[in-house]
Design an enzyme around this catalytic site. Structure first.
Site, PDB file in Angstrom:
ATOM      1  CG  HIS A  68      -7.154  -4.470  -2.503  1.00 18.02           C
ATOM      2  ND1 HIS A  68      -8.233  -3.729  -2.924  1.00 18.02           N
ATOM      3  CD2 HIS A  68      -6.223  -3.556  -2.097  1.00 18.02           C
ATOM      4  CE1 HIS A  68      -7.967  -2.433  -2.785  1.00 18.02           C
ATOM      5  NE2 HIS A  68      -6.748  -2.301  -2.302  1.00 18.02           N
ATOM      6  CB  SER A  90      -1.487 -13.204   5.651  1.00 20.75           C
ATOM      7  OG  SER A  90      -2.077 -14.295   6.297  1.00 20.75           O
ATOM      8  N   GLY A 135       4.699  10.423  -8.440  1.00 20.98           N
ATOM      9  CA  GLY A 135       5.728   9.464  -8.837  1.00 20.98           C
ATOM     10  C   GLY A 135       6.409   8.756  -7.676  1.00 20.98           C
ATOM     11  CG  HIS A 163      -1.306   5.240  -0.738  1.00 18.59           C
ATOM     12  ND1 HIS A 163      -2.013   5.666   0.354  1.00 18.59           N
ATOM     13  CD2 HIS A 163      -2.128   4.377  -1.384  1.00 18.59           C
ATOM     14  CE1 HIS A 163      -3.207   5.081   0.367  1.00 18.59           C
ATOM     15  NE2 HIS A 163      -3.290   4.290  -0.673  1.00 18.59           N
ATOM     16  CG  ASP A 218       8.727  11.495  -5.231  1.00 16.33           C
ATOM     17  OD1 ASP A 218       7.881  10.884  -4.524  1.00 16.33           O
ATOM     18  OD2 ASP A 218       8.634  12.709  -5.487  1.00 16.33           O
ATOM     19  CG  ASP A 247      -3.258 -16.547  -2.808  1.00 13.13           C
ATOM     20  OD1 ASP A 247      -3.959 -15.518  -2.793  1.00 13.13           O
ATOM     21  OD2 ASP A 247      -3.400 -17.469  -1.989  1.00 13.13           O
ATOM     22  NE  ARG A 283      -4.308   1.568   1.669  1.00 12.80           N
ATOM     23  CZ  ARG A 283      -4.673   2.471   2.571  1.00 12.80           C
ATOM     24  NH1 ARG A 283      -4.080   2.523   3.738  1.00 12.80           N
ATOM     25  NH2 ARG A 283      -5.662   3.308   2.283  1.00 12.80           N
ATOM     26  N   PRO A 285      -7.601   7.263  -5.442  1.00 14.40           N
ATOM     27  CG  PRO A 285      -7.469   5.272  -6.654  1.00 14.40           C
ATOM     28  CD  PRO A 285      -6.638   6.404  -6.133  1.00 14.40           C
ATOM     29  CG  ASN A 306      -1.287   9.257   3.031  1.00 16.24           C
ATOM     30  OD1 ASN A 306      -1.390   8.461   2.119  1.00 16.24           O
ATOM     31  ND2 ASN A 306      -0.720  10.428   2.912  1.00 16.24           N
TER      32      ASN A 306
HETATM   33  C1  HEM Z   1      -8.651   1.896  -7.386  1.00 17.47           C
HETATM   34  C2  HEM Z   1      -7.588   1.613  -6.685  1.00 17.47           C
HETATM   35  C3  HEM Z   1      -7.557   1.363  -5.202  1.00 17.47           C
HETATM   36  C4  HEM Z   1      -8.429   1.744  -4.233  1.00 17.47           C
HETATM   37  C5  HEM Z   1      -9.727   2.538  -4.380  1.00 17.47           C
HETATM   38  C6  HEM Z   1      -7.927   1.228  -2.980  1.00 17.47           C
HETATM   39  C7  HEM Z   1      -8.517   1.416  -1.758  1.00 17.47           C
HETATM   40  C8  HEM Z   1      -8.094   0.865  -0.572  1.00 17.47           C
HETATM   41  C9  HEM Z   1      -8.748   1.023   0.696  1.00 17.47           C
HETATM   42  C10 HEM Z   1      -9.987   1.883   0.937  1.00 17.47           C
HETATM   43  C11 HEM Z   1      -8.070   0.294   1.607  1.00 17.47           C
HETATM   44  C12 HEM Z   1      -8.407   0.112   3.085  1.00 17.47           C
HETATM   45  C13 HEM Z   1      -7.878   1.215   3.942  1.00 17.47           C
HETATM   46  C14 HEM Z   1      -8.364   1.076   5.356  1.00 17.47           C
HETATM   47  O1  HEM Z   1      -9.436   0.515   5.595  1.00 17.47           O
HETATM   48  O2  HEM Z   1      -7.668   1.543   6.252  1.00 17.47           O
HETATM   49  C15 HEM Z   1      -6.979  -0.341   0.925  1.00 17.47           C
HETATM   50  C16 HEM Z   1      -6.062  -1.161   1.524  1.00 17.47           C
HETATM   51  C17 HEM Z   1      -5.015  -1.733   0.858  1.00 17.47           C
HETATM   52  N1  HEM Z   1      -4.628  -1.472  -0.442  1.00 17.47           N
HETATM   53 FE1  HEM Z   1      -5.718  -0.539  -1.831  1.00 17.47          FE
HETATM   54  N2  HEM Z   1      -6.771   0.549  -3.205  1.00 17.47           N
HETATM   55  C18 HEM Z   1      -6.502   0.616  -4.547  1.00 17.47           C
HETATM   56  C19 HEM Z   1      -5.407   0.071  -5.189  1.00 17.47           C
HETATM   57  C20 HEM Z   1      -4.388  -0.591  -4.559  1.00 17.47           C
HETATM   58  C21 HEM Z   1      -3.163  -1.010  -5.203  1.00 17.47           C
HETATM   59  C22 HEM Z   1      -2.812  -0.736  -6.655  1.00 17.47           C
HETATM   60  C23 HEM Z   1      -2.430  -1.651  -4.268  1.00 17.47           C
HETATM   61  C24 HEM Z   1      -1.062  -2.285  -4.392  1.00 17.47           C
HETATM   62  C25 HEM Z   1      -0.592  -2.839  -5.459  1.00 17.47           C
HETATM   63  C26 HEM Z   1      -3.198  -1.651  -3.043  1.00 17.47           C
HETATM   64  C27 HEM Z   1      -2.816  -2.269  -1.881  1.00 17.47           C
HETATM   65  C28 HEM Z   1      -3.529  -2.237  -0.709  1.00 17.47           C
HETATM   66  C29 HEM Z   1      -3.187  -3.030   0.466  1.00 17.47           C
HETATM   67  C30 HEM Z   1      -2.063  -4.054   0.560  1.00 17.47           C
HETATM   68  C31 HEM Z   1      -4.101  -2.693   1.461  1.00 17.47           C
HETATM   69  C32 HEM Z   1      -4.145  -3.224   2.893  1.00 17.47           C
HETATM   70  C33 HEM Z   1      -3.267  -2.375   3.779  1.00 17.47           C
HETATM   71  C34 HEM Z   1      -3.047  -2.926   5.166  1.00 17.47           C
HETATM   72  O3  HEM Z   1      -3.586  -3.963   5.522  1.00 17.47           O
HETATM   73  O4  HEM Z   1      -2.297  -2.300   5.891  1.00 17.47           O
HETATM   74  N3  HEM Z   1      -4.369  -0.979  -3.249  1.00 17.47           N
HETATM   75  N4  HEM Z   1      -7.004   0.039  -0.413  1.00 17.47           N
HETATM   76  C1  LIG Z   2       1.338   8.094   9.290  1.00 17.00           C
HETATM   77  C2  LIG Z   2       0.670   9.406   9.238  1.00 17.00           C
HETATM   78  O1  LIG Z   2       1.304  10.434   9.183  1.00 17.00           O
HETATM   79  N1  LIG Z   2      -0.651   9.381   9.232  1.00 17.00           N
HETATM   80  C3  LIG Z   2      -1.446  10.585   9.203  1.00 17.00           C
HETATM   81  C4  LIG Z   2      -2.552  10.444   8.140  1.00 17.00           C
HETATM   82  O2  LIG Z   2      -3.504  11.478   8.253  1.00 17.00           O
HETATM   83  C5  LIG Z   2      -4.082  11.654   9.532  1.00 17.00           C
HETATM   84  C6  LIG Z   2      -5.144  12.734   9.499  1.00 17.00           C
HETATM   85  O3  LIG Z   2      -5.376  13.282   8.262  1.00 17.00           O
HETATM   86  C7  LIG Z   2      -3.000  11.983  10.551  1.00 17.00           C
HETATM   87  O4  LIG Z   2      -3.579  12.177  11.828  1.00 17.00           O
HETATM   88  C8  LIG Z   2      -2.009  10.859  10.583  1.00 17.00           C
HETATM   89  O5  LIG Z   2      -0.986  11.157  11.473  1.00 17.00           O
END
Ligand code: HEM
Ligand SMILES: CC(=O)N[C@H]1CO[C@H](CO)[C@@H](O)[C@@H]1O
Ligand SMILES: *[C@@H]1O[C@H](CO)[C@@H](O)[C@H](O)[C@H]1NC(C)=O
Ligand SMILES: *[C@@H]1O[C@H](CO)[C@@H](O)[C@H](O)[C@H]1NC(C)=O
Ligand SMILES: *[C@@H]1O[C@H](CO)[C@@H](O)[C@H](O)[C@H]1NC(C)=O
Length: 340
Positions: free
Chosen positions: A203, A262, A86, A80, A88, A265, A76, A173, A105
Protein backbone atom coordinates in the site's frame (compact mmCIF):
# COMPACT_ATOMS: atom_id res chain seq x y z
CA UNK A 1 12.59 -28.57 -13.08
CA UNK A 2 13.59 -27.98 -9.53
CA UNK A 3 12.51 -30.81 -7.25
CA UNK A 4 12.50 -29.91 -3.62
CA UNK A 5 10.82 -33.21 -2.76
CA UNK A 6 13.79 -35.43 -3.60
CA UNK A 7 15.55 -37.39 -0.89
CA UNK A 8 17.97 -35.34 1.14
CA UNK A 9 21.25 -36.89 -0.02
CA UNK A 10 20.15 -37.01 -3.65
CA UNK A 11 18.67 -33.56 -3.33
CA UNK A 12 21.96 -32.03 -2.28
CA UNK A 13 23.68 -33.41 -5.37
CA UNK A 14 20.87 -32.42 -7.71
CA UNK A 15 20.45 -28.94 -6.35
CA UNK A 16 24.09 -28.29 -7.05
CA UNK A 17 23.45 -29.48 -10.62
CA UNK A 18 20.26 -27.58 -11.41
CA UNK A 19 21.05 -24.36 -9.62
CA UNK A 20 19.44 -22.48 -6.80
CA UNK A 21 15.87 -23.33 -5.89
CA UNK A 22 13.12 -21.62 -3.98
CA UNK A 23 9.90 -23.31 -2.91
CA UNK A 24 9.91 -25.75 -5.83
CA UNK A 25 10.91 -22.96 -8.22
CA UNK A 26 14.28 -22.28 -9.81
CA UNK A 27 16.27 -19.12 -10.44
CA UNK A 28 16.84 -18.63 -14.15
CA UNK A 29 14.39 -21.43 -15.03
CA UNK A 30 13.87 -19.94 -18.50
CA UNK A 31 17.55 -19.24 -19.19
CA UNK A 32 17.88 -21.70 -22.09
CA UNK A 33 14.27 -22.75 -22.56
CA UNK A 34 13.11 -20.06 -24.95
CA UNK A 35 14.77 -20.67 -28.30
CA UNK A 36 13.81 -19.37 -31.70
CA UNK A 37 14.85 -20.90 -35.01
CA UNK A 38 15.22 -18.68 -38.03
CA UNK A 39 16.44 -19.63 -41.49
CA UNK A 40 18.96 -17.73 -43.50
CA UNK A 41 19.28 -18.25 -47.25
CA UNK A 42 15.87 -19.96 -46.84
CA UNK A 43 17.60 -23.10 -45.73
CA UNK A 44 20.21 -22.86 -43.01
CA UNK A 45 18.62 -22.92 -39.58
CA UNK A 46 19.95 -20.64 -36.92
CA UNK A 47 18.81 -21.11 -33.35
CA UNK A 48 18.97 -18.18 -30.97
CA UNK A 49 18.32 -18.21 -27.25
CA UNK A 50 15.80 -15.56 -26.22
CA UNK A 51 16.20 -13.89 -22.83
CA UNK A 52 12.71 -14.12 -21.33
CA UNK A 53 13.38 -11.92 -18.31
CA UNK A 54 14.81 -9.15 -20.51
CA UNK A 55 11.67 -9.13 -22.65
CA UNK A 56 9.44 -8.87 -19.57
CA UNK A 57 11.55 -6.02 -18.19
CA UNK A 58 11.46 -4.20 -21.51
CA UNK A 59 7.66 -4.34 -21.76
CA UNK A 60 7.19 -3.31 -18.12
CA UNK A 61 9.53 -0.37 -18.60
CA UNK A 62 7.56 0.80 -21.65
CA UNK A 63 4.29 0.49 -19.75
CA UNK A 64 5.70 2.29 -16.69
CA UNK A 65 6.94 5.17 -18.82
CA UNK A 66 3.39 5.64 -20.15
CA UNK A 67 1.63 5.18 -16.81
CA UNK A 68 3.38 4.76 -13.47
CA UNK A 69 0.23 3.40 -11.81
CA UNK A 70 1.04 0.07 -13.45
CA UNK A 71 3.13 -0.79 -10.37
CA UNK A 72 0.09 -0.58 -8.09
CA UNK A 73 -1.96 -2.56 -10.59
CA UNK A 74 0.62 -5.36 -10.73
CA UNK A 75 1.22 -5.55 -6.98
CA UNK A 76 -2.48 -5.89 -6.31
CA UNK A 77 -2.90 -8.34 -9.19
CA UNK A 78 -0.16 -10.60 -7.83
CA UNK A 79 -1.54 -10.44 -4.28
CA UNK A 80 -5.02 -11.40 -5.45
CA UNK A 81 -3.76 -14.13 -7.74
CA UNK A 82 -1.53 -15.74 -5.11
CA UNK A 83 -4.09 -15.48 -2.31
CA UNK A 84 -6.76 -17.32 -4.28
CA UNK A 85 -5.71 -20.92 -5.03
CA UNK A 86 -2.04 -20.01 -5.36
CA UNK A 87 0.12 -18.06 -7.82
CA UNK A 88 -1.26 -19.73 -10.94
CA UNK A 89 -2.61 -16.82 -13.01
CA UNK A 90 -6.16 -18.05 -12.41
CA UNK A 91 -7.13 -14.43 -11.79
CA UNK A 92 -6.48 -13.75 -15.50
CA UNK A 93 -9.05 -16.23 -16.78
CA UNK A 94 -12.22 -14.95 -18.38
CA UNK A 95 -15.49 -16.66 -17.63
CA UNK A 96 -18.95 -15.99 -16.32
CA UNK A 97 -18.06 -16.98 -12.76
CA UNK A 98 -14.27 -16.70 -12.77
CA UNK A 99 -12.21 -15.04 -10.02
CA UNK A 100 -12.09 -11.86 -12.11
CA UNK A 101 -15.79 -11.31 -11.61
CA UNK A 102 -15.68 -11.47 -7.80
CA UNK A 103 -16.40 -8.24 -5.98
CA UNK A 104 -12.95 -7.55 -4.45
CA UNK A 105 -11.58 -7.69 -8.01
CA UNK A 106 -13.47 -4.64 -9.04
CA UNK A 107 -10.44 -2.43 -9.32
CA UNK A 108 -7.81 -5.00 -10.20
CA UNK A 109 -5.95 -3.84 -13.31
CA UNK A 110 -2.90 -4.85 -15.31
CA UNK A 111 -4.45 -7.72 -17.25
CA UNK A 112 -3.64 -6.09 -20.59
CA UNK A 113 0.04 -5.72 -19.89
CA UNK A 114 0.40 -9.36 -18.81
CA UNK A 115 -1.42 -10.47 -21.96
CA UNK A 116 0.75 -8.25 -24.18
CA UNK A 117 3.94 -9.69 -22.65
CA UNK A 118 2.56 -13.19 -23.07
CA UNK A 119 1.81 -12.62 -26.76
CA UNK A 120 5.28 -11.25 -27.39
CA UNK A 121 6.83 -14.28 -25.68
CA UNK A 122 4.56 -16.69 -27.57
CA UNK A 123 5.93 -15.17 -30.79
CA UNK A 124 9.46 -15.90 -29.61
CA UNK A 125 8.87 -19.40 -28.23
CA UNK A 126 5.34 -20.80 -28.12
CA UNK A 127 4.12 -22.69 -25.07
CA UNK A 128 7.15 -22.08 -22.88
CA UNK A 129 6.54 -19.19 -20.48
CA UNK A 130 3.62 -19.36 -18.05
CA UNK A 131 1.31 -16.44 -17.34
CA UNK A 132 1.89 -17.06 -13.62
CA UNK A 133 5.63 -16.43 -14.04
CA UNK A 134 4.96 -13.33 -16.15
CA UNK A 135 2.93 -11.86 -13.26
CA UNK A 136 5.74 -12.52 -10.77
CA UNK A 137 8.50 -11.14 -13.04
CA UNK A 138 6.54 -8.11 -14.22
CA UNK A 139 5.62 -7.13 -10.66
CA UNK A 140 9.27 -7.40 -9.60
CA UNK A 141 10.33 -5.19 -12.51
CA UNK A 142 7.65 -2.58 -11.81
CA UNK A 143 8.68 -2.45 -8.13
CA UNK A 144 12.28 -1.94 -9.26
CA UNK A 145 11.27 1.09 -11.33
CA UNK A 146 8.92 2.55 -8.71
CA UNK A 147 11.55 2.15 -5.97
CA UNK A 148 13.84 4.37 -8.05
CA UNK A 149 15.87 1.24 -8.74
CA UNK A 150 16.54 0.61 -5.05
CA UNK A 151 14.82 -2.76 -4.80
CA UNK A 152 15.21 -5.69 -7.14
CA UNK A 153 14.34 -8.96 -5.45
CA UNK A 154 15.27 -12.24 -7.07
CA UNK A 155 12.30 -14.10 -8.54
CA UNK A 156 12.54 -17.85 -9.05
CA UNK A 157 10.38 -19.22 -11.88
CA UNK A 158 8.79 -22.45 -13.06
CA UNK A 159 5.17 -21.81 -12.06
CA UNK A 160 2.55 -23.49 -14.23
CA UNK A 161 -0.83 -21.93 -14.97
CA UNK A 162 -3.95 -23.16 -13.22
CA UNK A 163 -6.88 -24.58 -15.13
CA UNK A 164 -9.65 -23.51 -12.77
CA UNK A 165 -10.88 -20.09 -11.79
CA UNK A 166 -14.00 -19.64 -9.70
CA UNK A 167 -15.38 -16.50 -8.09
CA UNK A 168 -16.59 -18.74 -5.27
CA UNK A 169 -12.95 -19.41 -4.32
CA UNK A 170 -12.25 -15.73 -3.72
CA UNK A 171 -11.88 -15.12 0.01
CA UNK A 172 -9.78 -11.98 0.07
CA UNK A 173 -9.63 -9.99 3.31
CA UNK A 174 -11.91 -6.91 3.52
CA UNK A 175 -10.36 -3.56 4.56
CA UNK A 176 -12.20 -3.72 7.89
CA UNK A 177 -10.60 -7.04 8.87
CA UNK A 178 -9.10 -7.07 12.36
CA UNK A 179 -5.35 -7.48 12.80
CA UNK A 180 -5.90 -10.86 14.48
CA UNK A 181 -8.09 -12.14 11.64
CA UNK A 182 -5.70 -10.77 9.04
CA UNK A 183 -2.77 -12.58 10.68
CA UNK A 184 -4.87 -15.75 10.53
CA UNK A 185 -5.77 -15.19 6.87
CA UNK A 186 -2.10 -14.84 5.93
CA UNK A 187 -1.18 -17.84 8.09
CA UNK A 188 -3.58 -19.97 6.03
CA UNK A 189 -1.35 -19.16 3.04
CA UNK A 190 1.85 -20.02 4.92
CA UNK A 191 2.73 -16.37 5.53
CA UNK A 192 3.60 -15.23 9.05
CA UNK A 193 2.81 -12.05 10.93
CA UNK A 194 5.88 -10.20 9.71
CA UNK A 195 5.21 -11.27 6.12
CA UNK A 196 1.77 -9.71 6.50
CA UNK A 197 3.18 -6.43 7.85
CA UNK A 198 5.74 -6.24 5.05
CA UNK A 199 3.24 -7.18 2.34
CA UNK A 200 0.77 -4.55 3.50
CA UNK A 201 3.64 -2.23 2.56
CA UNK A 202 2.34 -2.84 -0.97
CA UNK A 203 0.00 0.00 0.00
CA UNK A 204 2.99 2.31 -0.47
CA UNK A 205 1.55 2.87 -3.96
CA UNK A 206 -1.91 3.02 -5.45
CA UNK A 207 -5.29 4.26 -4.43
CA UNK A 208 -8.48 3.31 -2.69
CA UNK A 209 -11.97 4.72 -3.03
CA UNK A 210 -14.06 6.62 -0.49
CA UNK A 211 -16.67 3.88 -0.19
CA UNK A 212 -14.09 1.61 1.42
CA UNK A 213 -13.12 3.90 4.31
CA UNK A 214 -15.89 6.52 4.50
CA UNK A 215 -17.25 5.05 7.72
CA UNK A 216 -13.98 6.00 9.42
CA UNK A 217 -14.53 9.64 8.49
CA UNK A 218 -18.21 10.03 9.42
CA UNK A 219 -19.51 7.22 11.56
CA UNK A 220 -16.86 4.94 12.93
CA UNK A 221 -18.24 1.79 14.55
CA UNK A 222 -21.70 3.43 14.65
CA UNK A 223 -20.54 6.15 17.04
CA UNK A 224 -21.58 8.99 14.72
CA UNK A 225 -18.01 10.26 15.08
CA UNK A 226 -14.77 9.87 13.10
CA UNK A 227 -12.34 7.08 13.93
CA UNK A 228 -10.41 8.42 16.93
CA UNK A 229 -7.21 6.88 15.55
CA UNK A 230 -7.35 9.08 12.43
CA UNK A 231 -5.41 12.36 12.42
CA UNK A 232 -8.07 15.08 12.74
CA UNK A 233 -6.57 17.24 9.98
CA UNK A 234 -6.82 14.23 7.70
CA UNK A 235 -10.45 13.66 8.74
CA UNK A 236 -11.32 17.16 7.58
CA UNK A 237 -9.42 16.72 4.31
CA UNK A 238 -11.17 13.43 3.58
CA UNK A 239 -14.61 14.92 4.29
CA UNK A 240 -13.98 17.29 1.39
CA UNK A 241 -12.85 14.52 -0.96
CA UNK A 242 -15.62 12.14 0.08
CA UNK A 243 -18.79 14.22 0.61
CA UNK A 244 -21.51 12.25 2.31
CA UNK A 245 -24.46 11.06 0.26
CA UNK A 246 -22.97 11.79 -3.14
CA UNK A 247 -22.06 8.97 -5.50
CA UNK A 248 -19.21 10.98 -7.02
CA UNK A 249 -17.94 11.26 -3.44
CA UNK A 250 -17.99 7.53 -2.75
CA UNK A 251 -16.13 6.87 -6.00
CA UNK A 252 -13.33 9.37 -5.47
CA UNK A 253 -9.83 7.96 -5.27
CA UNK A 254 -7.44 8.64 -2.39
CA UNK A 255 -3.79 7.58 -2.26
CA UNK A 256 -3.07 4.75 0.16
CA UNK A 257 0.29 6.36 1.00
CA UNK A 258 -0.28 10.09 1.25
CA UNK A 259 3.44 10.75 1.72
CA UNK A 260 4.92 9.45 -1.54
CA UNK A 261 1.90 7.99 -3.36
CA UNK A 262 3.72 6.51 -6.35
CA UNK A 263 7.08 5.50 -4.91
CA UNK A 264 7.82 2.09 -3.42
CA UNK A 265 9.44 3.09 -0.12
CA UNK A 266 8.79 2.97 3.65
CA UNK A 267 6.64 6.12 3.66
CA UNK A 268 3.47 4.02 4.11
CA UNK A 269 4.72 3.01 7.57
CA UNK A 270 5.58 6.60 8.46
CA UNK A 271 2.07 7.62 7.46
CA UNK A 272 0.30 4.98 9.53
CA UNK A 273 2.64 5.73 12.45
CA UNK A 274 1.38 9.34 12.33
CA UNK A 275 -2.31 8.36 12.20
CA UNK A 276 -2.60 8.94 8.49
CA UNK A 277 -3.55 5.43 7.36
CA UNK A 278 -6.53 5.35 4.99
CA UNK A 279 -7.93 1.85 5.22
CA UNK A 280 -8.82 0.58 8.67
CA UNK A 281 -6.38 -2.33 8.49
CA UNK A 282 -3.58 0.07 7.49
CA UNK A 283 -4.20 2.16 10.58
CA UNK A 284 -4.78 -0.76 12.92
CA UNK A 285 -1.36 -2.38 12.35
CA UNK A 286 0.23 0.77 13.81
CA UNK A 287 -1.64 0.37 17.12
CA UNK A 288 -2.16 -3.35 17.62
CA UNK A 289 0.36 -4.86 20.05
CA UNK A 290 0.98 -7.77 17.65
CA UNK A 291 2.23 -5.54 14.85
CA UNK A 292 3.18 -2.07 16.03
CA UNK A 293 6.78 -2.94 16.92
CA UNK A 294 7.57 -3.98 13.35
CA UNK A 295 5.60 -1.05 11.91
CA UNK A 296 7.66 1.44 13.94
CA UNK A 297 10.87 -0.31 12.95
CA UNK A 298 9.97 -0.05 9.26
CA UNK A 299 8.89 3.58 9.59
CA UNK A 300 12.39 4.29 10.91
CA UNK A 301 14.52 2.07 8.65
CA UNK A 302 13.99 2.09 4.90
CA UNK A 303 16.85 -0.37 4.28
CA UNK A 304 15.05 -2.88 6.43
CA UNK A 305 11.84 -2.22 4.49
CA UNK A 306 13.46 -2.88 1.11
CA UNK A 307 15.08 -6.05 2.38
CA UNK A 308 11.98 -7.40 4.11
CA UNK A 309 9.48 -6.36 1.44
CA UNK A 310 11.53 -8.12 -1.24
CA UNK A 311 11.74 -11.28 0.86
CA UNK A 312 8.01 -11.19 1.61
CA UNK A 313 7.17 -10.74 -2.10
CA UNK A 314 9.31 -13.79 -2.85
CA UNK A 315 7.34 -15.77 -0.24
CA UNK A 316 4.03 -14.49 -1.62
CA UNK A 317 5.16 -15.59 -5.10
CA UNK A 318 5.67 -19.16 -3.92
CA UNK A 319 2.19 -19.63 -2.40
CA UNK A 320 0.45 -22.66 -3.89
CA UNK A 321 2.52 -22.83 -7.06
CA UNK A 322 1.55 -25.57 -9.51
CA UNK A 323 3.55 -27.80 -11.78
CA UNK A 324 2.72 -30.32 -14.50
CA UNK A 325 0.26 -32.04 -14.87
CA UNK A 326 -1.87 -30.08 -12.41
CA UNK A 327 -0.91 -26.95 -14.32
CA UNK A 328 -0.44 -26.09 -17.97
CA UNK A 329 1.22 -23.40 -20.07
CA UNK A 330 -1.58 -21.37 -21.59
CA UNK A 331 -1.58 -19.91 -25.12
CA UNK A 332 -3.32 -16.75 -24.00
CA UNK A 333 -3.56 -15.69 -20.39
CA UNK A 334 -7.32 -15.18 -20.42
CA UNK A 335 -8.28 -18.73 -21.47
CA UNK A 336 -7.29 -22.25 -20.50
CA UNK A 337 -5.78 -24.35 -23.25
CA UNK A 338 -8.22 -26.25 -25.37
CA UNK A 339 -8.34 -29.95 -24.54
CA UNK A 340 -8.11 -30.83 -28.21
C1 HEM B 1 -5.15 -7.61 4.77
C2 HEM B 1 -4.69 -7.48 3.56
C3 HEM B 1 -5.17 -6.48 2.54
C4 HEM B 1 -6.36 -5.82 2.46
C5 HEM B 1 -7.56 -5.89 3.41
C6 HEM B 1 -6.29 -4.97 1.29
C7 HEM B 1 -7.30 -4.15 0.86
C8 HEM B 1 -7.22 -3.28 -0.21
C9 HEM B 1 -8.26 -2.39 -0.63
C10 HEM B 1 -9.65 -2.31 0.00
C11 HEM B 1 -7.79 -1.66 -1.66
C12 HEM B 1 -8.52 -0.55 -2.42
C13 HEM B 1 -9.40 -1.07 -3.51
C14 HEM B 1 -10.21 0.04 -4.12
O1 HEM B 1 -10.50 1.04 -3.45
O2 HEM B 1 -10.57 -0.09 -5.28
C15 HEM B 1 -6.44 -2.08 -1.91
C16 HEM B 1 -5.64 -1.57 -2.89
C17 HEM B 1 -4.36 -2.00 -3.12
N1 HEM B 1 -3.75 -3.09 -2.53
FE1 HEM B 1 -4.37 -4.05 -0.89
N2 HEM B 1 -5.08 -5.13 0.69
C18 HEM B 1 -4.37 -6.05 1.42
C19 HEM B 1 -3.10 -6.51 1.13
C20 HEM B 1 -2.37 -6.14 0.04
C21 HEM B 1 -1.11 -6.74 -0.35
C22 HEM B 1 -0.46 -7.91 0.37
C23 HEM B 1 -0.69 -6.09 -1.45
C24 HEM B 1 0.56 -6.31 -2.28
C25 HEM B 1 1.69 -6.73 -1.82
C26 HEM B 1 -1.66 -5.06 -1.74
C27 HEM B 1 -1.55 -4.14 -2.75
C28 HEM B 1 -2.49 -3.19 -3.05
C29 HEM B 1 -2.28 -2.12 -4.02
C30 HEM B 1 -0.99 -1.84 -4.78
C31 HEM B 1 -3.46 -1.39 -4.08
C32 HEM B 1 -3.76 -0.19 -4.98
C33 HEM B 1 -4.29 -0.67 -6.31
C34 HEM B 1 -4.41 0.41 -7.37
O3 HEM B 1 -4.13 1.57 -7.11
O4 HEM B 1 -4.78 0.05 -8.47
N3 HEM B 1 -2.68 -5.13 -0.83
N4 HEM B 1 -6.12 -3.09 -1.01
C1 LIG C 1 -11.69 -6.89 -14.54
C2 LIG C 1 -12.96 -7.54 -14.17
O1 LIG C 1 -13.31 -8.57 -14.69
N1 LIG C 1 -13.65 -6.95 -13.21
C3 LIG C 1 -14.92 -7.46 -12.75
C4 LIG C 1 -14.94 -7.48 -11.21
O2 LIG C 1 -16.24 -7.73 -10.72
C5 LIG C 1 -17.26 -6.87 -11.20
C6 LIG C 1 -18.58 -7.18 -10.54
O3 LIG C 1 -18.53 -8.16 -9.58
C7 LIG C 1 -17.36 -7.00 -12.72
O4 LIG C 1 -18.40 -6.16 -13.20
C8 LIG C 1 -16.05 -6.63 -13.33
O5 LIG C 1 -16.11 -6.78 -14.71
C1 LIG D 1 -17.13 -0.95 18.48
O1 LIG D 1 -18.23 -0.91 19.35
C2 LIG D 1 -18.39 -2.05 20.18
C3 LIG D 1 -19.65 -1.89 21.05
O2 LIG D 1 -20.44 -0.85 20.63
C4 LIG D 1 -17.16 -2.22 21.05
O3 LIG D 1 -17.30 -3.40 21.83
C5 LIG D 1 -15.94 -2.32 20.19
O4 LIG D 1 -14.77 -2.39 20.98
C6 LIG D 1 -15.84 -1.12 19.25
N1 LIG D 1 -14.72 -1.32 18.34
C7 LIG D 1 -13.79 -0.41 18.16
C8 LIG D 1 -12.71 -0.78 17.18
O5 LIG D 1 -13.76 0.66 18.72
C1 LIG E 1 -2.00 15.58 11.68
O1 LIG E 1 -1.30 15.65 10.46
C2 LIG E 1 -0.78 16.93 10.18
C3 LIG E 1 -0.13 16.86 8.81
O2 LIG E 1 -1.09 16.77 7.85
C4 LIG E 1 0.19 17.35 11.25
O3 LIG E 1 0.66 18.66 10.98
C5 LIG E 1 -0.47 17.30 12.59
O4 LIG E 1 0.47 17.57 13.60
C6 LIG E 1 -1.10 15.95 12.84
N1 LIG E 1 -1.85 15.97 14.07
C7 LIG E 1 -1.78 15.03 14.98
C8 LIG E 1 -2.65 15.19 16.17
O5 LIG E 1 -1.02 14.08 14.89
C1 LIG F 1 18.41 -0.89 9.26
O1 LIG F 1 18.25 -2.16 8.65
C2 LIG F 1 19.41 -2.67 8.07
C3 LIG F 1 19.03 -3.93 7.29
O2 LIG F 1 18.41 -4.87 8.08
C4 LIG F 1 20.45 -2.91 9.14
O3 LIG F 1 21.63 -3.43 8.58
C5 LIG F 1 20.73 -1.59 9.85
O4 LIG F 1 21.60 -1.82 10.93
C6 LIG F 1 19.44 -0.96 10.35
N1 LIG F 1 19.74 0.39 10.82
C7 LIG F 1 19.43 0.79 12.03
C8 LIG F 1 19.75 2.21 12.33
O5 LIG F 1 18.89 0.07 12.85
Amino acid sequence: MCRSTLGLALGVVLISLVGECYGGLEYGYYDKKCTKTTFYFFFFPKTTVVNVEDIVAEEVTKAYQKDTTIVAALLRLQFHDCFVKGCDASILLDGENSEKTAVPNRSVRGYDLIEAIKQRLENECAGVVSCADIIALATRDAVFLASRQQLKYKVATGRWDGKVSLASNVDLPPPTISVTDSIAAFARKGLDRNDMIYLLGGHTVGVTHCALFQNRVYNFNNTGLPDPTMNSTLVEQLKKVCPQGSSSGTNSAVALDLGTPSTVDNSYYKQVASRRGILQIDQDIAFDGQTKGTVMLLAANYTQFYKGFGEAMVKLGAVGVKSYPEGEIRKTCSTVKSLF
